[in-house]
Write a protein that holds these residues in place. Sequence first.
Motif, PDB file in Angstrom:
ATOM      1  N   VAL A 214       0.841  -1.199   0.000  1.00 29.98           N
ATOM      2  CA  VAL A 214       0.000   0.000   0.000  1.00 29.98           C
ATOM      3  C   VAL A 214       0.880   1.254   0.000  1.00 29.98           C
ATOM      4  CG1 VAL A 214      -1.696   1.332   1.307  1.00 29.98           C
ATOM      5  CG2 VAL A 214      -1.930  -1.154   1.129  1.00 29.98           C
ATOM      6  N   VAL A 215       1.870   1.269   0.891  1.00 28.79           N
ATOM      7  CA  VAL A 215       2.752   2.435   1.012  1.00 28.79           C
ATOM      8  C   VAL A 215       3.575   2.625  -0.261  1.00 28.79           C
ATOM      9  CG1 VAL A 215       4.706   3.409   2.277  1.00 28.79           C
ATOM     10  CG2 VAL A 215       2.856   2.266   3.522  1.00 28.79           C
ATOM     11  N   ILE A 216       4.130   1.523  -0.786  1.00 32.52           N
ATOM     12  CA  ILE A 216       4.960   1.617  -1.989  1.00 32.52           C
ATOM     13  C   ILE A 216       4.127   2.078  -3.180  1.00 32.52           C
ATOM     14  CG2 ILE A 216       6.362   0.304  -3.630  1.00 32.52           C
ATOM     15  CD1 ILE A 216       7.120  -1.538  -1.281  1.00 32.52           C
ATOM     16  N   ALA A 217       2.893   1.553  -3.308  1.00 31.39           N
ATOM     17  CA  ALA A 217       2.021   1.950  -4.419  1.00 31.39           C
ATOM     18  C   ALA A 217       1.669   3.428  -4.334  1.00 31.39           C
ATOM     19  CB  ALA A 217       0.752   1.101  -4.413  1.00 31.39           C
ATOM     20  N   ALA A 218       1.297   3.890  -3.144  1.00 28.58           N
ATOM     21  CA  ALA A 218       0.930   5.293  -2.972  1.00 28.58           C
ATOM     22  C   ALA A 218       2.101   6.210  -3.296  1.00 28.58           C
ATOM     23  CB  ALA A 218       0.433   5.535  -1.549  1.00 28.58           C
ATOM     24  N   ALA A 219       3.282   5.873  -2.768  1.00 33.18           N
ATOM     25  CA  ALA A 219       4.455   6.703  -3.010  1.00 33.18           C
ATOM     26  C   ALA A 219       4.914   6.614  -4.464  1.00 33.18           C
ATOM     27  CB  ALA A 219       5.591   6.285  -2.077  1.00 33.18           C
ATOM     28  N   GLY A 220       4.861   5.409  -5.036  1.00 32.45           N
ATOM     29  CA  GLY A 220       5.344   5.213  -6.396  1.00 32.45           C
ATOM     30  C   GLY A 220       4.458   5.871  -7.438  1.00 32.45           C
ATOM     31  N   PHE A 221       3.184   5.479  -7.478  1.00 30.11           N
ATOM     32  CA  PHE A 221       2.284   6.038  -8.486  1.00 30.11           C
ATOM     33  C   PHE A 221       2.008   7.514  -8.213  1.00 30.11           C
ATOM     34  CE2 PHE A 221       1.312   1.473  -8.864  1.00 30.11           C
ATOM     35  CZ  PHE A 221       1.466   1.330 -10.226  1.00 30.11           C
ATOM     36  N   GLY A 222       1.851   7.870  -6.935  1.00 27.34           N
ATOM     37  CA  GLY A 222       1.646   9.277  -6.604  1.00 27.34           C
ATOM     38  C   GLY A 222       2.837  10.126  -6.988  1.00 27.34           C
ATOM     39  N   GLY A 223       4.063   9.649  -6.687  1.00 29.33           N
ATOM     40  CA  GLY A 223       5.262  10.393  -7.049  1.00 29.33           C
ATOM     41  C   GLY A 223       5.444  10.514  -8.551  1.00 29.33           C
ATOM     42  N   LEU A 224       5.157   9.439  -9.277  1.00 37.11           N
ATOM     43  CA  LEU A 224       5.287   9.463 -10.728  1.00 37.11           C
ATOM     44  C   LEU A 224       4.338  10.481 -11.350  1.00 37.11           C
ATOM     45  CD1 LEU A 224       6.455   8.306 -13.349  1.00 37.11           C
ATOM     46  CD2 LEU A 224       4.760   6.467 -13.213  1.00 37.11           C
ATOM     47  N   VAL A 225       3.065  10.441 -10.926  1.00 39.83           N
ATOM     48  CA  VAL A 225       2.080  11.375 -11.467  1.00 39.83           C
ATOM     49  C   VAL A 225       2.408  12.814 -11.057  1.00 39.83           C
ATOM     50  CG1 VAL A 225      -0.355  12.062 -11.370  1.00 39.83           C
ATOM     51  CG2 VAL A 225       0.257   9.659 -11.642  1.00 39.83           C
ATOM     52  N   TYR A 226       2.828  13.008  -9.796  1.00 38.72           N
ATOM     53  CA  TYR A 226       3.167  14.352  -9.331  1.00 38.72           C
ATOM     54  C   TYR A 226       4.346  14.925 -10.118  1.00 38.72           C
ATOM     55  CZ  TYR A 226       5.030  18.089  -6.409  1.00 38.72           C
ATOM     56  OH  TYR A 226       5.519  19.290  -5.960  1.00 38.72           O
ATOM     57  N   GLY A 227       5.399  14.133 -10.279  1.00 37.65           N
ATOM     58  CA  GLY A 227       6.565  14.609 -11.011  1.00 37.65           C
ATOM     59  C   GLY A 227       6.220  14.978 -12.444  1.00 37.65           C
ATOM     60  N   LEU A 228       5.437  14.131 -13.123  1.00 40.12           N
ATOM     61  CA  LEU A 228       5.035  14.425 -14.498  1.00 40.12           C
ATOM     62  C   LEU A 228       4.162  15.667 -14.564  1.00 40.12           C
ATOM     63  CD1 LEU A 228       4.245  10.799 -15.744  1.00 40.12           C
ATOM     64  CD2 LEU A 228       6.175  12.230 -16.448  1.00 40.12           C
ATOM     65  N   THR A 229       3.281  15.833 -13.568  1.00 35.67           N
ATOM     66  CA  THR A 229       2.395  17.000 -13.551  1.00 35.67           C
ATOM     67  C   THR A 229       3.190  18.286 -13.380  1.00 35.67           C
ATOM     68  OG1 THR A 229       0.605  15.670 -12.605  1.00 35.67           O
ATOM     69  CG2 THR A 229       0.417  18.051 -12.408  1.00 35.67           C
ATOM     70  N   ARG A 230       4.127  18.297 -12.435  1.00 33.88           N
ATOM     71  CA  ARG A 230       4.938  19.496 -12.218  1.00 33.88           C
ATOM     72  C   ARG A 230       5.832  19.773 -13.433  1.00 33.88           C
ATOM     73  NH1 ARG A 230       2.719  22.556  -8.799  1.00 33.88           N
ATOM     74  NH2 ARG A 230       4.702  23.635  -8.429  1.00 33.88           N
ATOM     75  N   PHE A 231       6.322  18.730 -14.066  1.00 29.99           N
ATOM     76  CA  PHE A 231       7.130  18.900 -15.271  1.00 29.99           C
ATOM     77  C   PHE A 231       6.298  19.550 -16.366  1.00 29.99           C
ATOM     78  CE2 PHE A 231       8.928  17.335 -19.303  1.00 29.99           C
ATOM     79  CZ  PHE A 231      10.228  17.806 -19.172  1.00 29.99           C
ATOM     80  N   ALA A 232       5.019  19.127 -16.473  1.00 33.08           N
ATOM     81  CA  ALA A 232       4.134  19.708 -17.485  1.00 33.08           C
ATOM     82  C   ALA A 232       3.853  21.181 -17.216  1.00 33.08           C
ATOM     83  CB  ALA A 232       2.815  18.933 -17.530  1.00 33.08           C
ATOM     84  N   GLU A 233       3.998  21.601 -15.960  1.00 34.83           N
ATOM     85  CA  GLU A 233       3.752  22.998 -15.603  1.00 34.83           C
ATOM     86  C   GLU A 233       4.996  23.864 -15.769  1.00 34.83           C
ATOM     87  OE1 GLU A 233       2.190  22.825 -11.661  1.00 34.83           O
ATOM     88  OE2 GLU A 233       0.288  21.924 -12.303  1.00 34.83           O
TER      89      GLU A 233
END
Length: 502
Positions: A214-233
């Motif tokens: 649960v922790v790894i999934a939240a950190a992994g997928f959340g971090g991946l989406v967050y990083g891509l989102t900030r990069f897009a901005e």
Amino acid sequence: MTAPDRTATAAEGRADAPRRTPPVVRLLVLAAFVVILNETIMVNAIPRLMSSFGVTEASAQWVSTAFMLTMAAVIPVTGWFLQRFSTRRAYATAMGTFLVGTAIAGLAPTFEVLLLGRIVQAAGTAVMVPLLMTTLMTVVPPHDRGRVMGNVTLAISVAPALGPTISGVVLQTGSWRLLFAVVLPIAAFITWSGLRRLENVGESGTDHVDWASVVIAAAGFGGLVYGLTRFAEGEVGLPIAIAGAGLALVVVFVLRQVQLIRRGSPLLDLRALRHSTFARGLLLMTIAFMTMLGAMMLLPLYLQNLRGLSPLQTGLLVMPGGLAMGLLGPTVGRLFDAHGSRPLVIPGTVGIVAALVGLTQLSLTMPYAVVLALHVLLMLSLAFTFTPVFTLSLGVLPAHLYSHGSSILGTLQQVAAAFGTALAVTVMTVRADAVVAEVGQRAATVSGMRWAFGVAAAIALLTVVAAVMLPRRVEEVEAPVEPRDPVDPVNAVERLDEPAGA
């Protein structure tokens, strides 16, 4: 007669009878429509939030970013959750969580509390679509799944398209808090109505959750989406590092699920990927969703920043495409039941490529009617693609993998949305920077958008290849695998007409 025999006989008996959508699915479609609507309903409220809370535009955008991040973090857990808990309990948990989040957001005294409300809202939303898909695959006979899945597509396609338009209309009459004040009583009524009639489908399991996953999934997928989102901005350094760390954690998550499969208790059962038709459908859906979200991000920028339309005018211009996509869903579903996937998906994927190629001709003077026509073509082509691929991909899985297959699809859709947006912005920015000194800022931005749509069209060619490789029907792939706990679709539906117990 065995349970599987009764199920098959019941399904055959209903094949020539008047068909109707099971009540449980109708209830879940309505609930899913309301919660998905909230994913895009705050798009036009950014200026109001900046004024109300005294925050910057970048901070105010977090009301949408936090929602998407939470979805990416929670959806991987839903496969386990839906097998562990009964239908009624999963529904009550999802809608109850959504209601609490809506109330918190509507009454938020500070921006931080508003963000908390949006996160809680998203946690409830993340459960609804996998719950809807899993229930549909369980109670609807194979011969009727396309038609019913078309109704589901109507809800999940129209809701995001209507979000910006509805918010634009509501914000014309009052505060941003009205967005939550309008949704809260509607969602409460749907929750109450659902719990009165909803009855459990299948049986809940007893597997324990692997909290490390649960922790790894939240950190992994959340971090991946967050990083891509900030990069897009427009940010470069830290977002790339965060996305890279997220991707590494996703790899760790996958390896851990492989280990847990050997023990019989994975959080997300990746054995669904062993079914080649599911894997191909997953690839097709991911690419199609990536191109759709890229287009949904670029067109508002073009219409508002370069053509001077207001957010409400922009919402009204792109709304016909979303409505057409949703309204065509039931028809596409019936055609799938009658003719299979390939006669629909191949023209659909070709239409996606054609629409994206057309958008490479954007200019500062392109008639709005042409923009509208290309957007409608893109949305209609996606309608011909999504419903058949959803139905076919999940249909090849054994019943005990329905919830995990739905979760895998939902998770990759969130990642595809972030990646598609980041890719579109990157291509647009790089191209615009290369020619801005020669042609000026506005013309350079248009040139960047053309290149972004061109790259999207090139990638979308892979969907045509995947479509050609799909079978027409589930029966052409493999013999159906009986679920561990078979459900009689007729009796399961008929029981829903009776008042449900607590």
